[in-house]
Design an enzyme around this catalytic site. Structure first.
Site, PDB file in Angstrom:
ATOM      1  N   CYS A  31       0.797  -1.233   0.000  1.00  0.00           N
ATOM      2  CA  CYS A  31       0.000   0.000   0.000  1.00  0.00           C
ATOM      3  C   CYS A  31       0.828   1.281   0.000  1.00  0.00           C
ATOM      4  CB  CYS A  31      -0.952   0.007   1.191  1.00  0.00           C
ATOM      5  SG  CYS A  31      -2.082  -1.397   1.187  1.00  0.00           S
ATOM      6  N   CYS A  57       0.507   2.518   6.554  1.00  0.00           N
ATOM      7  CA  CYS A  57       0.945   1.152   6.816  1.00  0.00           C
ATOM      8  C   CYS A  57       0.884   0.376   5.503  1.00  0.00           C
ATOM      9  CB  CYS A  57       0.045   0.495   7.854  1.00  0.00           C
ATOM     10  SG  CYS A  57      -1.693   0.420   7.334  1.00  0.00           S
TER      11      CYS A  57
END
Length: 446
Positions: free
Chosen positions: A113, A432
């Site tokens: 991500c 994250c």
């Protein structure tokens, strides 16, 4: 005793090092522009567009918005997670499709991500080293057209089939059907789970929320705020400048007005029946692309360009994927603050990626915990509390969407725009990523 040859080498190295440092000190990484496609719920408006199409569209938009010829760009760096095998280096294919000359290098990076954060950071490093002046960096993702495979047992049979074909059709049929089970015919789609732990990220986030005492109510309230902030920002035109129309449309179709009562009725989706993560307080599968145009400050001066902001510092951190999978921002943010002599109170704009409401709140509670700060960071006091009024005030990934490879670029652009709108000096962005990875960036308004 140092020989004359060695002394000469050391002197050259020292001179070279001081020259490089001086050169780096004169150059800053300027964020000149940021633009994205609308973010769409997967399976809706972009279901006929591949990662190539979305990437090419947004690259071309950057060039058009900035009245640039593609030959002015030194490098294209692009993030993508679920890669289409025919365009595994989608950066190169899309750059050529956008009219960027064939002699301009382009490569694709993948870091879950935070892939577009890595793309931007890689470009920033090229700029600071003096190897580039203008970088086009960003990323893309689509879940409307993911590469689906057959089960391994059937794949092995299919791979071996060409050798059997010379024996005739009967032999081929016997080869394919021997030992074949109905389960072998089930398609195998990419799984959103960690390879090592074999745990879906929603499970990891649910456990993380429980560990830091994040309640279901807190998560639902946070998700409602994300949606309503995004709805207001859209209605007031705050997001319009960063969205390029695709097929004449600039609408993020996941944003809606939400009431807490409706959010609270949703049932747990990962840990059933007592988990706290629901479809409402978790980000949804999204299609979209985003890009940032970054330059050296010296090139900005040369071209008389006033940038949006400067990427002052950044860090990548890695944590235990079994215990701390999505806790990386709680390690990135303190490092940025400490390395730059700042405190929580010095940050005017916060943009933290919302994979799950529970994940964001767990990271915030960790940094506001003396136990975590002393045991995990080695601080003698807690890091402090994020001012929630300054966090994702134009909405976050829960509402706008989360195309894995593009989110990092989106929050970078959002932070720059908010700094100007809200008259701030510093912004921190953080995200994250799968496998216990995380990114943190410090942005200074130009």
């Amino acid at each position: 005793m140092i020989t004359n040859v060695l002394a000469t080498k050391l002197l050259k190295r020292a001179f070279s090092s001081s020259s490089t440092s001086l050169k780096a000190a004169e150059r800053r990484v300027a964020i000149v522009d940021g633009v994205r496609t609308p973010f769409k719920l997967s399976g809706t408006d972009f279901n006929d567009m591949a990662v190539y199409d979305l990437s090419r569209t947004i690259m071309k938009s950057v060039l058009d918005r900035n009245v640039m010829d593609g030959s002015e760009i030194d490098n294209v760096i692009w993030g993508n997670v679920i890669q289409e095998v025919t365009t595994s280096n989608v950066a190169r294919e899309a750059a050529l499709g956008a009219g960027i000359p064939k002699n301009i290098p382009a490569h694709t990076v993948t870091m879950a991500c935070i892939s577009s954060n890595q793309a931007i950071a890689s470009g920033a490093e090229k700029i600071l080293s003096g190897r580039a002046d203008i970088i086009l960096a960003g990323g893309v993702e689509t879940f409307s057209d993911v590469p689906i495979r057959f089960q391994k047992s059937l794949r092995q049979k299919l791979i071996a089939t060409p050798k059997i074909m010379k024996k005739g059709p009967v032999a081929v049929i016997q080869h394919l059907t021997k030992g074949l089970k109905m389960a072998d015919l089930a398609p195998e789609a990419p799984a959103i789970k960690n390879f090592l732990t074999q745990e879906v990220m929603g499970h990891s986030s649910d456990r993380l929320a429980q560990r830091f005492g994040v309640t279901r109510q807190e998560q639902d309230e946070f998700a409602v705020a994300s949606h309503n902030n995004a709805y207001t920002a859209t209605a007031e035109g705050m997001l319009e400048s960063q969205i390029a129309a695709v097929k004449g449309d600039k609408t993020d179709n996941g944003i809606r007005e939400v009431k807490y009562e409706d959010m609270s009725r949703l049932k747990p989706v990962f840990i059933k029946p007592h988990g706290t993560h629901t479809p409402g307080n978790s980000s949804f599968l999204t299609d979209g692309a985003a890009a940032n145009l970054i330059m050296s400050s010296t090139k900005c001066d040369e071209l008389n360009i006033t940038p949006m902001a400067y990427l002052k510092d950044w860090t990548f951190q890695a944590v235990d994927p079994f215990e701390d999978l999505l806790l990386g921002p709680a390690f990135c943010i303190p490092k940025l603050l400490k390395d730059n002599g700042l405190t929580m109170a010095d940050i005017d704009v916060w943009e933290i990626h919302e994979a799950f409401a529970g994940q964001v709140l767990a990271n915030i509670k960790a940094m506001d915990s003396t136990t975590f700060s002393t045991d995990s960071l080695g601080w003698d006091q807690k890091v402090g509390c994020v001012d929630m009024t300054k966090l994702n005030s134009w909405g976050g990934s829960l509402a706008i969407g989360h195309p894995f490879g593009a989110t990092g670029s989106r929050i970078t652009t959002n932070a720059c725009n908010r700094l100007h709108r809200e008259d701030g000096k510093y912004a921190i962005i953080a995200a994250c990523a799968d496998s216990g990875l995380a990114y943190g960036g410090l942005i200074e308004r130009a």
